[in-house]
Design a protein around this motif. Structure first.
Motif, PDB file in Angstrom:
ATOM      1  N   GLY A 416       0.675  -1.261   0.073  1.00  0.00           N
ATOM      2  CA  GLY A 416      -0.187   0.125   0.017  1.00  0.00           C
ATOM      3  C   GLY A 416       0.741   1.221   0.019  1.00  0.00           C
ATOM      4  N   PHE A 417       0.508   2.195  -0.756  1.00  0.00           N
ATOM      5  CA  PHE A 417       1.093   3.591  -0.878  1.00  0.00           C
ATOM      6  C   PHE A 417       0.267   4.695  -0.720  1.00  0.00           C
ATOM      7  CE2 PHE A 417       1.927   7.270  -3.567  1.00  0.00           C
ATOM      8  CZ  PHE A 417       3.451   7.721  -3.134  1.00  0.00           C
ATOM      9  N   SER A 418       0.802   5.460   0.114  1.00  0.00           N
ATOM     10  CA  SER A 418      -0.103   7.129   0.410  1.00  0.00           C
ATOM     11  C   SER A 418       0.803   8.161   0.379  1.00  0.00           C
ATOM     12  CB  SER A 418      -0.831   6.833   1.728  1.00  0.00           C
ATOM     13  OG  SER A 418      -0.026   6.759   2.730  1.00  0.00           O
ATOM     14  N   SER A 419       0.367   9.246   0.116  1.00  0.00           N
ATOM     15  CA  SER A 419       0.820  10.443   0.227  1.00  0.00           C
ATOM     16  C   SER A 419      -0.032  11.518   0.889  1.00  0.00           C
ATOM     17  CB  SER A 419       1.198  10.850  -1.487  1.00  0.00           C
ATOM     18  OG  SER A 419       0.214  11.227  -2.003  1.00  0.00           O
ATOM     19  N   PHE A 420       0.489  12.811   0.814  1.00  0.00           N
ATOM     20  CA  PHE A 420      -0.266  13.873   1.307  1.00  0.00           C
ATOM     21  C   PHE A 420      -1.527  13.961   0.744  1.00  0.00           C
ATOM     22  CE2 PHE A 420       4.099  15.217   2.537  1.00  0.00           C
ATOM     23  CZ  PHE A 420       4.073  15.353   3.710  1.00  0.00           C
ATOM     24  N   LEU A 421      -1.551  13.659  -0.643  1.00  0.00           N
ATOM     25  CA  LEU A 421      -2.806  13.999  -1.449  1.00  0.00           C
ATOM     26  C   LEU A 421      -3.682  12.759  -1.846  1.00  0.00           C
ATOM     27  CD1 LEU A 421      -1.501  17.156  -3.456  1.00  0.00           C
ATOM     28  CD2 LEU A 421      -2.972  17.127  -1.222  1.00  0.00           C
ATOM     29  N   SER A 422      -3.223  11.672  -1.393  1.00  0.00           N
ATOM     30  CA  SER A 422      -3.649  10.361  -1.719  1.00  0.00           C
ATOM     31  C   SER A 422      -3.971   9.423  -0.472  1.00  0.00           C
ATOM     32  CB  SER A 422      -2.745   9.767  -2.890  1.00  0.00           C
ATOM     33  OG  SER A 422      -3.349   8.494  -2.998  1.00  0.00           O
ATOM     34  N   PRO A 423      -5.228   9.107  -0.345  1.00  0.00           N
ATOM     35  CA  PRO A 423      -5.538   8.220   0.844  1.00  0.00           C
ATOM     36  C   PRO A 423      -4.929   6.674   0.612  1.00  0.00           C
ATOM     37  CG  PRO A 423      -7.359   8.510  -0.340  1.00  0.00           C
ATOM     38  CD  PRO A 423      -6.249   9.515  -0.979  1.00  0.00           C
ATOM     39  N   GLY A 424      -4.575   6.432  -0.452  1.00  0.00           N
ATOM     40  CA  GLY A 424      -4.237   5.175  -0.713  1.00  0.00           C
ATOM     41  C   GLY A 424      -4.270   4.421  -1.832  1.00  0.00           C
ATOM     42  N   ILE A 425      -3.119   3.765  -2.452  1.00  0.00           N
ATOM     43  CA  ILE A 425      -3.226   2.921  -3.676  1.00  0.00           C
ATOM     44  C   ILE A 425      -2.749   1.477  -3.267  1.00  0.00           C
ATOM     45  CG2 ILE A 425      -2.466   2.556  -6.059  1.00  0.00           C
ATOM     46  CD1 ILE A 425      -1.874   5.693  -6.155  1.00  0.00           C
ATOM     47  N   ILE A 426      -3.340   0.527  -3.691  1.00  0.00           N
ATOM     48  CA  ILE A 426      -2.823  -0.823  -3.209  1.00  0.00           C
ATOM     49  C   ILE A 426      -2.367  -1.720  -4.347  1.00  0.00           C
ATOM     50  CG2 ILE A 426      -3.350  -3.169  -2.065  1.00  0.00           C
ATOM     51  CD1 ILE A 426      -5.527  -1.668  -0.375  1.00  0.00           C
ATOM     52  N   PHE A 427      -1.166  -2.175  -4.532  1.00  0.00           N
ATOM     53  CA  PHE A 427      -0.670  -2.726  -5.559  1.00  0.00           C
ATOM     54  C   PHE A 427      -0.555  -4.133  -5.432  1.00  0.00           C
ATOM     55  CE2 PHE A 427       0.905   1.964  -5.850  1.00  0.00           C
ATOM     56  CZ  PHE A 427       0.824   1.986  -7.168  1.00  0.00           C
ATOM     57  N   TYR A 428      -0.508  -4.963  -6.583  1.00  0.00           N
ATOM     58  CA  TYR A 428      -0.177  -6.337  -6.613  1.00  0.00           C
ATOM     59  C   TYR A 428       0.911  -6.862  -7.326  1.00  0.00           C
ATOM     60  CZ  TYR A 428      -1.078 -11.289  -7.866  1.00  0.00           C
ATOM     61  OH  TYR A 428      -1.074 -12.458  -8.402  1.00  0.00           O
ATOM     62  N   TYR A 429       1.795  -7.559  -7.073  1.00  0.00           N
ATOM     63  CA  TYR A 429       2.804  -8.106  -7.881  1.00  0.00           C
ATOM     64  C   TYR A 429       3.112  -9.523  -7.480  1.00  0.00           C
ATOM     65  CZ  TYR A 429       7.440  -8.587 -10.377  1.00  0.00           C
ATOM     66  OH  TYR A 429       8.490  -9.075 -11.129  1.00  0.00           O
ATOM     67  N   ASP A 430       3.316 -10.430  -8.638  1.00  0.00           N
ATOM     68  CA  ASP A 430       3.442 -11.679  -8.447  1.00  0.00           C
ATOM     69  C   ASP A 430       5.162 -12.234  -9.133  1.00  0.00           C
ATOM     70  OD1 ASP A 430       3.866 -14.574  -8.412  1.00  0.00           O
ATOM     71  OD2 ASP A 430       1.770 -14.729  -9.460  1.00  0.00           O
ATOM     72  N   PHE A 431       5.821 -12.546  -8.246  1.00  0.00           N
ATOM     73  CA  PHE A 431       7.304 -12.696  -8.742  1.00  0.00           C
ATOM     74  C   PHE A 431       7.262 -13.891  -9.716  1.00  0.00           C
ATOM     75  CE2 PHE A 431       8.113 -10.251  -5.023  1.00  0.00           C
ATOM     76  CZ  PHE A 431       9.415  -9.399  -5.412  1.00  0.00           C
ATOM     77  N   ALA A 432       6.547 -14.671  -9.737  1.00  0.00           N
ATOM     78  CA  ALA A 432       6.270 -15.746 -10.607  1.00  0.00           C
ATOM     79  C   ALA A 432       6.129 -15.419 -12.112  1.00  0.00           C
ATOM     80  CB  ALA A 432       5.123 -16.923 -10.294  1.00  0.00           C
TER      81      ALA A 432
END
Length: 731
Positions: A416-432
């Motif tokens: 999850g990522f957030s900033s002063f102006l963004s309440p949140g973005i959730i990213f997905y990644y698969d190492f496979a």
């Protein structure tokens, strides 16, 4: 963004209204008890408000009631309060999500539809399948004051141990839920505090710590120290009275434990600490599943309190740790438990000379996801476990990672990522699937009409502190063609190696949107933004640097036309409450208003209550003369002054605390306010109000229900509206 209201009142009208409000306030006279006068390290100390340290006394309760009557009257006597509350409620009402976690056959994640008092733990078979409620504490207490404090799933995902906190207290009750049936087992583990849960790999039980010797009241309203934590093993289905005692150290009553089970399942790793930094490490080899197998022999890995060591993973007898031992910016080391002498340690990821390695997590068998702090901005990478070689860089904007999930046994990660102006973005990644890029699983959107991040600017400046040190500060505001002084909220912390990263705050956005205001976040020394050297630069005998840094930030903001004194508000919580308390004593001429939340205000006795003794690593031990002599110089309670001229007038001040705060006991705020109000009572120069607001069924902050958060934010925004020079209000 639409603006419904324009001019509210002129600066002249504002000062007059503040003066009239102050003159209407008759502060309750807190009695002075002369019995508590003593010589300590050559200093004559009069602790006339010590009686306020007893939360259960009739006198203390009468004092709190009288203070609440005054503060509630002041805050609720505002034409805009209802509109402020309505706007905050609307602003808060948007769906919020946590990072999914894979356990057994299901994904789990926390979700709040908007105004639910507590977030709900959801269960999902796949990322695309329908979600269902797995655990909802909103059904436990009608007022939302029962919260999930932590969760831990068994290795096979069949069970989840979870802690419940009531009224914001650090005390927990641990329950265990069957994940397939969604029902709890009958046993309830009590007297648990400052403890994690570590399941054995057979999923038949877990290690945890509890304070079995604690007697009397232990609901968060008490002030006494919690001592003699003991490490236990709990077998599923058995009474807690049958739990197996693993370790105790009665000769060291302040020691606390954190446990990990190695990824191979063979080792119990025991971390022992007695302050908020530096820990020792022990390990034990786990035997068979039989009860008598838990007569464990603890063996030392690190037997000195000299650095931080956090377990990451293992490869056989080689244990990986994140540490600042001989690495102020942290590194990853490997210790062979069969040969743990320091000269045999290896370092797959050495210390970076500029960026701080904040944490590392093992995923996908042989990879480490690592997070660096580079000039107060997070960098996320994947590196090879054995060599430390860079595998992938995850692109991030200016902001911070606020959540991560993943396992050594699984190729998937969520962050999850957030900033002063963004309440949140959730990213997905698969190492496979290394050729694919991270994808956005969810982006959280605000419910604010006309809001666009493109209309705001985020700049990072560096300003000079008193000793010429460069201090970074983020400034957030609406883009404007002509720079002009605006109402400004200056927020600080500066302590305990905690980094104040760019993150989203509803109250901050409310201040900026409602008053066309400016937000300022200085990264004061004492924090961890630049590693241990930055932390050491603002702790113990160097603690005054933190206050100097904060005051220099205020001077920078006024000098460079961001704001003016009558438009400048300061805010801080916990250690940040100490910051605010010290600064209004030292430089009251800099600020128009101040809000101190759950602050540490009595620096001569903080170590005598609840978990306060653990803070000696940051503040110094008052029982030692050199630290006592330093602490008394800035202790908010002991540096209150009578305003003898206009420059010594305290800013309008709101002190906030809660009756079940067993992290920083409310007695700190009680004594400080009693001293402040006595000092200003007859001063002709003190026109600004000094207020105390005490919330009930609330604690230090964690687990606070949404309704209570909105109410507290309403109090703060209303206070700023009534005490700052604001020339516009957008409601």
């Amino acid at each position: 963004m639409s603006r419904s209201d324009a001019l509210v009142q002129s600066p002249t009208d504002l000062s007059r209204s503040v003066e009239e409000a102050s003159l209407r306030i008759v502060y309750p006279e807190a009695r002075k008890d002369g019995r508590f006068e003593e010589m300590i390290h050559g200093y004559k100390i009069k602790d006339v408000y010590r009686w306020l340290e007893d939360p259960d006394s009739v006198d203390t309760q009468q004092f709190v009631n009288a203070q609440n009557n005054i503060s509630q009257s002041f805050l609720e006597r505002s034409a805009e309060r209802e509109n402020i509350n309505s706007k905050l409620t609307k602003l808060w009402n948007f769906p919020k999500y946590g990072c999914p976690m894979r356990h057994g056959n299901y994904y789990y994640f926390f979700k709040n539809t908007g105004l639910q008092n507590q977030s709900v733990l959801m269960q999902q078979k796949t990322l695309e399948s329908p979600e269902s409620i797995f655990l909802d504490t909103n059904s436990i207490s009608s007022d939302g004051t029962t919260a999930i404090s932590h969760i831990k799933f068994s290795e096979d995902g069949a069970f989840m141990a979870y802690g419940l906190s009531e009224s914001g207290s650090d005390w927990n009750k641990i329950r265990i839920r069957n994940t397939k049936e969604g029902i709890d087992l009958p046993e309830i583990l009590e007297k648990v505090k400052f403890s994690n849960v570590s399941w054995t790999k057979d999923s038949k039980g877990f290690f945890y710590g509890r304070y079995t010797d604690q007697d009397g009241i232990f609901d968060g309203s008490e002030t006494k120290l919690a001592e003699n934590q003991k490490l236990y093993y709990h077998l599923l289905g058995e009474s807690p009275h049958q739990d197996i005692l693993i370790a105790e150290f009665p000769e060291h009553p302040s020691w606390r434990f954190k446990t990990d089970i190695s990824d191979c399942g063979k080792y119990l790793i025991l971390s022992i600490s007695h302050t908020v930094r530096d820990n020792m490490l022990y390990y034990a080899e786990l035997g068979s599943e039989e009860k008598n197998a838990f007569q464990l022999e603890l063996k030392p890995i690190v037997d000195k309190f000299e650095a931080d060591f956090d377990y990451i993973t293992n490869e056989g007898s080689n244990l990986y740790f994140h540490t600042n031992k001989d690495a102020p910016n942290y590194r990853v080391i490997v210790i062979d438990v069969n040969n743990p002498a320091e000269e045999h340690w290896t370092t797959p990821i050495p210390e970076h000379k500029k960026d701080v390695l904040e944490w590392a997590k093992c995923v996908d068998g042989n990879k480490l996801v690592v997070c660096y702090n580079c000039d107060v901005k997070h960098i996320l990478q994947a590196r090879d476990l054995s060599t430390g070689k860079l595998i992938r860089q995850f692109g991030l904007d200016i902001g911070s990672i606020n959540g991560i999930s993943g396992k050594k046994s699984n190729s998937e990660i969520f962050y999850g990522f957030s900033s002063f102006l963004s309440p949140g973005i959730i990213f997905y990644y698969d190492f496979a699937k290394p050729s694919e890029k991270p994808t956005v699983l969810r982006e959280i959107s605000l419910n604010l009409e006309g809001f666009s991040r493109d209309n705001y600017s985020v700049e990072q400046v560096f300003y000079k502190s008193t000793d010429d040190t460069d201090i970074p500060m983020f400034i957030v505001q609406r883009k404007r063609d002509i720079a002009e002084p605006r109402p400004c909220l200056l927020y600080g912390y500066g302590g305990f190696n905690y980094s104040l990263m760019p993150s989203f705050g509803i109250l901050s956005l409310m201040f900026m949107d409602t008053f066309d205001g400016v937000l300022a976040f200085p990264n004061l020394r004492g924090g961890g933004e630049y590693g241990m050297e930055w932390h050491n630069g603002g702790r113990m005998l160097s603690k005054q640097n933190v206050f100097n840094d904060f005051q220099a930030a205020a001077e920078f903001l006024t000098k460079n036309n961001y704001t003016t004194k009558d438009r400048l508000a300061i805010q801080g919580a916990s250690n940040g409450g100490l910051l605010v308390g010290a600064c209004i004593n030292q430089r009251p001429d800099l600020f128009g208003a101040a809000v101190a939340q759950v602050g540490v205000m009595d620096m001569l006795r903080f170590h005598k209550f609840t978990i306060g003794h653990a803070w000696c690593s940051d503040y110094g031990n008052p029982d030692e003369k050199v630290h006592f002599a330093n602490l008394i110089k800035f202790s908010p309670l002991h540096n209150v002054h009578i305003p003898l001229n206009p420059n010594q007038e305290y800013p309008s001040t709101l002190i906030l605390t809660a009756d079940h705060d067993d992290r920083v006991s409310p007695l700190h705020s009680y004594k400080f306010v009693a001293a402040l109000q006595e000092a200003v009572r007859y001063s002709e120069y003190q026109l600004n109000p000094i207020l105390l607001r005490v919330y009930t069924k609330a604690g230090h902050g964690a687990g606070k229900p949404t309704k209570m958060r909105i109410s507290e934010a309403t109090d703060i925004i209303t206070f700023f509206k009534k005490t700052l020079n604001v020339d516009c209000i957008n409601l």
